[in-house]
Motif scaffolding. Sequence first.
Motif, PDB file in Angstrom:
ATOM      1  N   MET A  50      24.119   1.700  -8.684  1.00 20.87           N
ATOM      2  CA  MET A  50      22.816   1.899  -9.631  1.00 20.87           C
ATOM      3  C   MET A  50      22.923   3.123  -9.733  1.00 20.87           C
TER       4      MET A  50
ATOM      5  N   LYS B   1      13.208   6.296  -9.493  1.00 14.21           N
ATOM      6  CA  LYS B   1      14.137   6.288  -8.271  1.00 14.21           C
ATOM      7  C   LYS B   1      13.385   7.576  -7.657  1.00 14.21           C
ATOM      8  N   ALA B   2      13.440   8.643  -8.183  1.00 14.21           N
ATOM      9  CA  ALA B   2      13.129  10.119  -7.788  1.00 14.21           C
ATOM     10  C   ALA B   2      11.656  10.033  -7.559  1.00 14.21           C
TER      11      ALA B   2
ATOM     12  N   TYR C 277      20.946   7.039 -11.048  1.00 12.79           N
ATOM     13  CA  TYR C 277      19.793   7.659 -10.680  1.00 12.79           C
ATOM     14  C   TYR C 277      18.539   7.543 -11.933  1.00 12.79           C
TER      15      TYR C 277
ATOM     16  N   PRO D  17       9.747   5.882  -4.598  1.00 12.32           N
ATOM     17  CA  PRO D  17      10.274   5.638  -3.305  1.00 12.32           C
ATOM     18  C   PRO D  17       9.811   6.815  -2.426  1.00 12.32           C
ATOM     19  N   SER D  18       9.904   8.248  -3.040  1.00  9.10           N
ATOM     20  CA  SER D  18       9.360   9.188  -2.202  1.00  9.10           C
ATOM     21  C   SER D  18       8.027   9.407  -1.929  1.00  9.10           C
TER      22      SER D  18
ATOM     23  N   PRO E 283      15.632   6.629   4.688  1.00  8.94           N
ATOM     24  CA  PRO E 283      16.843   6.015   4.950  1.00  8.94           C
ATOM     25  C   PRO E 283      17.953   6.647   5.269  1.00  8.94           C
TER      26      PRO E 283
END
Lengths: 174, 174
Positions: free
Chosen positions: B1, B7-8, B3, B11-12, B170
């Motif tokens: 997948m 996503k950046a 970037y 989740p952060s 993770p």
Amino acid sequence: MSYSMSKAALPSFEIELNALSAILDKAAAFAAEKKVDPAVLAAWRLAPDMFPLSRQVQIATDQAKNGSARLAGIEPPRFEDNEKTIDELKERVAKTLAFIKTIDGKAIDGSGDREITFPLGPTNKGHMKGDDYLTHFVIPNFYFHLTATYAILRHVGINVGKQDFLGAIPMKIT
Amino acid sequence: MSYSMSKAALPSFEIELNALSAILDKAAAFAAEKKVDPAVLAAWRLAPDMFPLSRQVQIATDQAKNGSARLAGIEPPRFEDNEKTIDELKERVAKTLAFIKTIDGKAIDGSGDREITFPLGPTNKGHMKGDDYLTHFVIPNFYFHLTATYAILRHVGINVGKQDFLGAIPMKIT
């Protein structure tokens, strides 16, 4: 142009490291004005068991240098970690910036699914997928140590503000 | 997948806000142990002209909440900015987390070339391309205020470490 790992990493490293260099200039000017040995500032800490300013700058630059090198699949240059003065720290920032500019963004972009292995303290190793390593390790650590540097200088009374921290970002103000 | 902006960002925000909540638990435990009014901690500063802990938490959560809402093209919920205790700050973090989870990542991913306009101080407005806004404004500011929160607590002697800051990332350790 779509978003990419290199876009998330390289331009922020460049802008922020230039901002860090300018913040260190303010620290040097403060030391000169107050007749404080710049080595005293470089050794200043927010708490006795926190890293001093010099180490904060070393780790911030290492995150940019080692993080982008590992993602690009190349060997990062090693620095001696022996900076004792503001001028020496500025030189480290400049060397890091010069290295960052040699990195091929496309190599970083191809690393999202690759496992990155990196030292974690003196004996352990961390393992993360490339995109997780950038998002959840390199970027947070980079900003953590930049902010710690800023906070130490702010705490001793140096006049730096949020704009000094953010640096020359592509923003229009009205 | 590949970037992406979502996503950046998302989740952060989630990992770091959970980490912030746990750091605030340590602050509350410290206050209880030392018989310190938690409102004293919430008002603590690293310098007289820096924001207190409560404001650092307010701005960190606002970057996550307003940043992701603006990128997704929706109206963020408004919080009152009246938190005075560690518990109230924790509640704000929880409300922010709940909001972040409702955000559609695909809406953020489509915002890279869109101009984002946002308040900058009491009278000005900042304008940035969506991807620049995320990379050079939201993320640096988010980590700046998280680290400032951490630094204030660290400075008063609370036992928090880098792992507390990074949160449940993770990563596999060997």
